[in-house]
Design a protein around this motif. Structure first.
Motif, PDB file in Angstrom:
ATOM      1  N   ASP A   1       0.838  -1.196   0.000  1.00 36.70           N
ATOM      2  CA  ASP A   1       0.000   0.000   0.000  1.00 36.70           C
ATOM      3  C   ASP A   1       0.876   1.251   0.000  1.00 36.70           C
ATOM      4  O   ASP A   1       2.103   1.175   0.107  1.00 36.70           O
ATOM      5  CB  ASP A   1      -0.926   0.009   1.219  1.00 36.70           C
ATOM      6  N   PHE A   2       0.227   2.404  -0.052  1.00 33.18           N
ATOM      7  CA  PHE A   2       0.935   3.682  -0.030  1.00 33.18           C
ATOM      8  C   PHE A   2       1.778   3.804   1.238  1.00 33.18           C
ATOM      9  O   PHE A   2       1.315   3.524   2.341  1.00 33.18           O
ATOM     10  CB  PHE A   2      -0.076   4.826  -0.099  1.00 33.18           C
ATOM     11  N   ILE A   3       3.022   4.222   1.070  1.00 36.96           N
ATOM     12  CA  ILE A   3       3.926   4.415   2.205  1.00 36.96           C
ATOM     13  C   ILE A   3       4.208   5.911   2.340  1.00 36.96           C
ATOM     14  O   ILE A   3       4.850   6.508   1.484  1.00 36.96           O
ATOM     15  CB  ILE A   3       5.244   3.640   2.014  1.00 36.96           C
ATOM     16  N   PRO A   4       3.718   6.542   3.408  1.00 38.81           N
ATOM     17  CA  PRO A   4       3.951   7.974   3.598  1.00 38.81           C
ATOM     18  C   PRO A   4       5.378   8.266   4.040  1.00 38.81           C
ATOM     19  O   PRO A   4       6.146   7.345   4.371  1.00 38.81           O
ATOM     20  CB  PRO A   4       2.944   8.359   4.681  1.00 38.81           C
ATOM     21  N   LEU A   5       5.706   9.547   4.053  1.00 40.29           N
ATOM     22  CA  LEU A   5       7.062   9.958   4.412  1.00 40.29           C
ATOM     23  C   LEU A   5       7.344   9.745   5.892  1.00 40.29           C
ATOM     24  O   LEU A   5       8.357   9.160   6.270  1.00 40.29           O
ATOM     25  CB  LEU A   5       7.256  11.435   4.045  1.00 40.29           C
ATOM     26  N   HIS A   6       6.443  10.239   6.744  1.00 35.79           N
ATOM     27  CA  HIS A   6       6.649  10.108   8.182  1.00 35.79           C
ATOM     28  C   HIS A   6       5.313  10.272   8.886  1.00 35.79           C
ATOM     29  O   HIS A   6       4.671  11.306   8.774  1.00 35.79           O
ATOM     30  CB  HIS A   6       7.631  11.168   8.699  1.00 35.79           C
ATOM     31  N   VAL A   7       4.902   9.236   9.600  1.00 36.96           N
ATOM     32  CA  VAL A   7       3.627   9.274  10.325  1.00 36.96           C
ATOM     33  C   VAL A   7       3.876   8.986  11.795  1.00 36.96           C
ATOM     34  O   VAL A   7       4.851   8.324  12.165  1.00 36.96           O
ATOM     35  CB  VAL A   7       2.614   8.253   9.752  1.00 36.96           C
ATOM     36  N   PRO A   8       3.002   9.475  12.670  1.00 35.86           N
ATOM     37  CA  PRO A   8       3.173   9.203  14.101  1.00 35.86           C
ATOM     38  C   PRO A   8       2.821   7.764  14.448  1.00 35.86           C
ATOM     39  O   PRO A   8       2.028   7.119  13.755  1.00 35.86           O
ATOM     40  CB  PRO A   8       2.194  10.181  14.758  1.00 35.86           C
ATOM     41  N   ARG A   9       3.418   7.290  15.531  1.00 37.71           N
ATOM     42  CA  ARG A   9       3.086   5.975  16.075  1.00 37.71           C
ATOM     43  C   ARG A   9       2.632   6.162  17.526  1.00 37.71           C
ATOM     44  O   ARG A   9       3.327   6.802  18.314  1.00 37.71           O
ATOM     45  CB  ARG A   9       4.295   5.033  16.040  1.00 37.71           C
ATOM     46  N   PHE A  10       1.477   5.626  17.844  1.00 36.80           N
ATOM     47  CA  PHE A  10       0.920   5.744  19.197  1.00 36.80           C
ATOM     48  C   PHE A  10       0.868   4.351  19.811  1.00 36.80           C
ATOM     49  O   PHE A  10      -0.086   3.602  19.614  1.00 36.80           O
ATOM     50  CB  PHE A  10      -0.459   6.391  19.144  1.00 36.80           C
ATOM     51  N   ARG A  11       1.905   4.013  20.552  1.00 35.33           N
ATOM     52  CA  ARG A  11       2.071   2.660  21.080  1.00 35.33           C
ATOM     53  C   ARG A  11       2.236   2.617  22.587  1.00 35.33           C
ATOM     54  O   ARG A  11       2.563   1.573  23.152  1.00 35.33           O
ATOM     55  CB  ARG A  11       3.296   2.005  20.423  1.00 35.33           C
ATOM     56  N   GLY A  12       2.059   3.766  23.247  1.00 35.97           N
ATOM     57  CA  GLY A  12       2.286   3.817  24.685  1.00 35.97           C
ATOM     58  C   GLY A  12       1.053   4.217  25.452  1.00 35.97           C
ATOM     59  O   GLY A  12      -0.036   3.663  25.247  1.00 35.97           O
ATOM     60  N   ASN A  13       1.195   5.216  26.304  1.00 37.03           N
ATOM     61  CA  ASN A  13       0.129   5.625  27.214  1.00 37.03           C
ATOM     62  C   ASN A  13      -0.728   6.775  26.668  1.00 37.03           C
ATOM     63  O   ASN A  13      -1.405   7.451  27.455  1.00 37.03           O
ATOM     64  CB  ASN A  13       0.738   6.049  28.559  1.00 37.03           C
ATOM     65  N   GLU A  14      -0.705   6.969  25.354  1.00 34.48           N
ATOM     66  CA  GLU A  14      -1.401   8.123  24.793  1.00 34.48           C
ATOM     67  C   GLU A  14      -2.890   8.153  25.167  1.00 34.48           C
ATOM     68  O   GLU A  14      -3.399   9.168  25.668  1.00 34.48           O
ATOM     69  CB  GLU A  14      -1.245   8.145  23.263  1.00 34.48           C
ATOM     70  N   LYS A  15      -3.594   7.064  24.932  1.00 33.85           N
ATOM     71  CA  LYS A  15      -5.042   7.047  25.214  1.00 33.85           C
ATOM     72  C   LYS A  15      -5.311   7.161  26.715  1.00 33.85           C
ATOM     73  O   LYS A  15      -6.262   7.837  27.139  1.00 33.85           O
ATOM     74  CB  LYS A  15      -5.672   5.783  24.641  1.00 33.85           C
ATOM     75  N   LYS A  16      -4.490   6.521  27.506  1.00 35.92           N
ATOM     76  CA  LYS A  16      -4.662   6.580  28.965  1.00 35.92           C
ATOM     77  C   LYS A  16      -4.536   8.022  29.455  1.00 35.92           C
ATOM     78  O   LYS A  16      -5.399   8.511  30.214  1.00 35.92           O
ATOM     79  CB  LYS A  16      -3.613   5.709  29.650  1.00 35.92           C
ATOM     80  N   TYR A  17      -3.470   8.710  29.034  1.00 35.89           N
ATOM     81  CA  TYR A  17      -3.246  10.075  29.506  1.00 35.89           C
ATOM     82  C   TYR A  17      -4.294  11.035  28.953  1.00 35.89           C
ATOM     83  O   TYR A  17      -4.729  11.963  29.655  1.00 35.89           O
ATOM     84  CB  TYR A  17      -1.850  10.546  29.118  1.00 35.89           C
ATOM     85  N   LEU A  18      -4.713  10.828  27.718  1.00 34.92           N
ATOM     86  CA  LEU A  18      -5.762  11.681  27.152  1.00 34.92           C
ATOM     87  C   LEU A  18      -7.076  11.493  27.906  1.00 34.92           C
ATOM     88  O   LEU A  18      -7.774  12.471  28.218  1.00 34.92           O
ATOM     89  CB  LEU A  18      -5.952  11.374  25.671  1.00 34.92           C
ATOM     90  N   ASN A  19      -7.414  10.249  28.199  1.00 35.69           N
ATOM     91  CA  ASN A  19      -8.654   9.991  28.939  1.00 35.69           C
ATOM     92  C   ASN A  19      -8.605  10.598  30.344  1.00 35.69           C
ATOM     93  O   ASN A  19      -9.598  11.158  30.826  1.00 35.69           O
ATOM     94  CB  ASN A  19      -8.928   8.493  29.024  1.00 35.69           C
ATOM     95  N   GLU A  20      -7.442  10.496  30.984  1.00 28.18           N
ATOM     96  CA  GLU A  20      -7.291  11.102  32.307  1.00 28.18           C
ATOM     97  C   GLU A  20      -7.490  12.610  32.236  1.00 28.18           C
ATOM     98  O   GLU A  20      -8.137  13.204  33.122  1.00 28.18           O
ATOM     99  CB  GLU A  20      -5.903  10.785  32.873  1.00 28.18           C
ATOM    100  N   THR A  21      -6.947  13.213  31.191  1.00 28.43           N
ATOM    101  CA  THR A  21      -7.075  14.663  31.039  1.00 28.43           C
ATOM    102  C   THR A  21      -8.516  15.060  30.777  1.00 28.43           C
ATOM    103  O   THR A  21      -9.030  16.027  31.356  1.00 28.43           O
ATOM    104  CB  THR A  21      -6.173  15.152  29.888  1.00 28.43           C
ATOM    105  N   ILE A  22      -9.191  14.324  29.905  1.00 28.20           N
ATOM    106  CA  ILE A  22     -10.604  14.599  29.626  1.00 28.20           C
ATOM    107  C   ILE A  22     -11.442  14.441  30.889  1.00 28.20           C
ATOM    108  O   ILE A  22     -12.294  15.282  31.210  1.00 28.20           O
ATOM    109  CB  ILE A  22     -11.113  13.691  28.496  1.00 28.20           C
TER     110      ILE A  22
END
Length: 380
Positions: free
Chosen positions: A19-40
């Motif tokens: 498939d299409f390979i972009p130049l540079h994309v973020p990877r969310f593999r850690g505590n991103e959702k946990k910390y966002l939910n805590e903040t919300i």
């Protein structure tokens, strides 16, 4: 065409996709959702909060500086850094034309004007030799700083940019600028995780700025940071970027022109989770860079690698092709075949708002503009 097919096949194999390979994309593999939910859940999502404080503390530890200040993006970090370094309306700032637009814009936002000097071929960043030669020809050292003999304007700062995360020759740069009483402001927007002689970029000049845009090594969607080892400058950066409001339980009094450049707590939560992953991301990117280097050596194409005494984050990985025609053909064929590649930026002096600015011959910058391409560099 055969060589292009080999390259396409190799890159697709690295990312295990057709498939299409972009130049540079973020990877969310850690505590991103946990910390966002805590903040919300906390409802503290705007411009103050525990994650803003934590982000600043993490950046101080990573970059090894006295003070880090969270801001809304990398451009604002540079704008304020220049002001803190003493840049005023009508001044001039030495920088490079081979850079992203934010470097030049940050100067213009201070109502100052860039002087575009050449880069070194090995770093792709501002050349200390070019700066020295310019100052020897045009500089006039006075009691209150260095002035441009041609324009009569003060040269208030020098802002090298660490292109794609490759550190400039900072020792030589700072020596030259110290001799002329010119502070060095590091545009470290692209270089989180890069080191020069064991010191993190952004920590070596008077003050530095980082970006956490969506395409950076770690991201919080937007976001930036001002860093410095001069604590008073850091405190002033925090004050200016939070509207220059005097502390008071309920009254609003602002005693100088400040900026609403505050990083929201929601973004800071994402940034903290990403910074936790930084060592792993850097390790994976260095592994990819090593595999690229071995492959491109086998087909006789120059892959840009770190110099001695530096450690590069390999934010965007670079090839140096033979000439502009080869570059254009490479860009066309790769992008037509679902592998995103891109050229280096258009040189700043070619843009209508900066075409009048003082510059030197730009021999190396033009050489690189015609040959450098970025290839997919995401963490796999």
């Amino acid at each position: 065409m055969q060589k292009i097919n080999e390259i396409l096949s190799f890159i697709k194999d690295q990312y295990k996709t057709d498939d299409f390979i972009p130049l540079h994309v973020p990877r969310f593999r850690g505590n991103e959702k946990k910390y966002l939910n805590e903040t919300i859940d906390s409802t503290v999502v705007s411009s103050v909060g525990a994650y803003v404080d934590q982000f600043e503390s993490m950046m101080e530890n990573i970059v090894e500086v006295e003070k880090a200040v969270a801001v809304v993006n990398g451009t604002s970090s540079l704008q304020v850094a220049l002001r803190l370094a003493g840049v005023k309306a009508g001044d001039e700032v030495i920088t490079q034309a081979l850079t992203f637009i934010a470097t030049a814009n940050a100067i213009a936002y201070n109502h100052a004007e860039p002087i575009f000097l050449d880069v070194d071929l090995d770093t792709m960043g501002l050349s200390p030799k070019a700066v020295s030669e310019f100052l020897e020809e045009f500089g006039e050292l006075r009691e209150d700083g260095t002035y441009n003999k041609n324009t009569g304007k003060k040269i208030a700062a020098c802002m090298p940019m660490h292109t794609f995360g490759f550190p400039v020759h900072l020792d030589e740069m700072i020596t030259v600028c110290d001799n002329w009483g010119i502070p060095v402001v590091e545009d470290a927007a692209e270089s989180l995780g890069s080191y020069y002689k064991g010191k993190h970029t952004g920590s070596i000049g008077l003050i530095g700025g980082f970006s956490f845009n969506g395409n950076k090594t770690v991201t919080c969607g937007g976001g930036g940071a001002i860093v410095t080892n001069v604590l008073e400058l850091g405190k002033h950066a925090k004050y200016l970027t939070t509207t220059a409001k005097r502390p008071h339980p309920y009254e609003f009094f602002h005693d100088e022109l400040g900026y609403n450049f505050r990083m929201p707590n929601l973004n800071a939560a994402l940034a903290c989770a990403q910074l936790e992953m930084l060592p792993k991301f850097l390790e994976e990117k260095r592994n990819l860079a090593q595999e690229y280097a071995e492959f491109f050596k086998s087909i006789n194409i120059k892959f840009r690698e770190e110099l001695p005494d530096t450690k590069v984050n390999y934010w965007l990985m670079c090839l140096e092709l033979g000439d502009k025609e080869e570059r254009d053909n490479f860009l066309k064929l790769t992008n037509e075949n679902s592998v995103m590649t891109r050229p280096i930026w258009t040189l700043m002096f070619r843009l209508p708002m900066y075409e009048h600015c003082h510059r030197d011959q730009q021999k190396n910058a033009i050489f690189l503009e015609e040959r450098i391409v970025n290839i997919p560099s995401s963490v796999r």
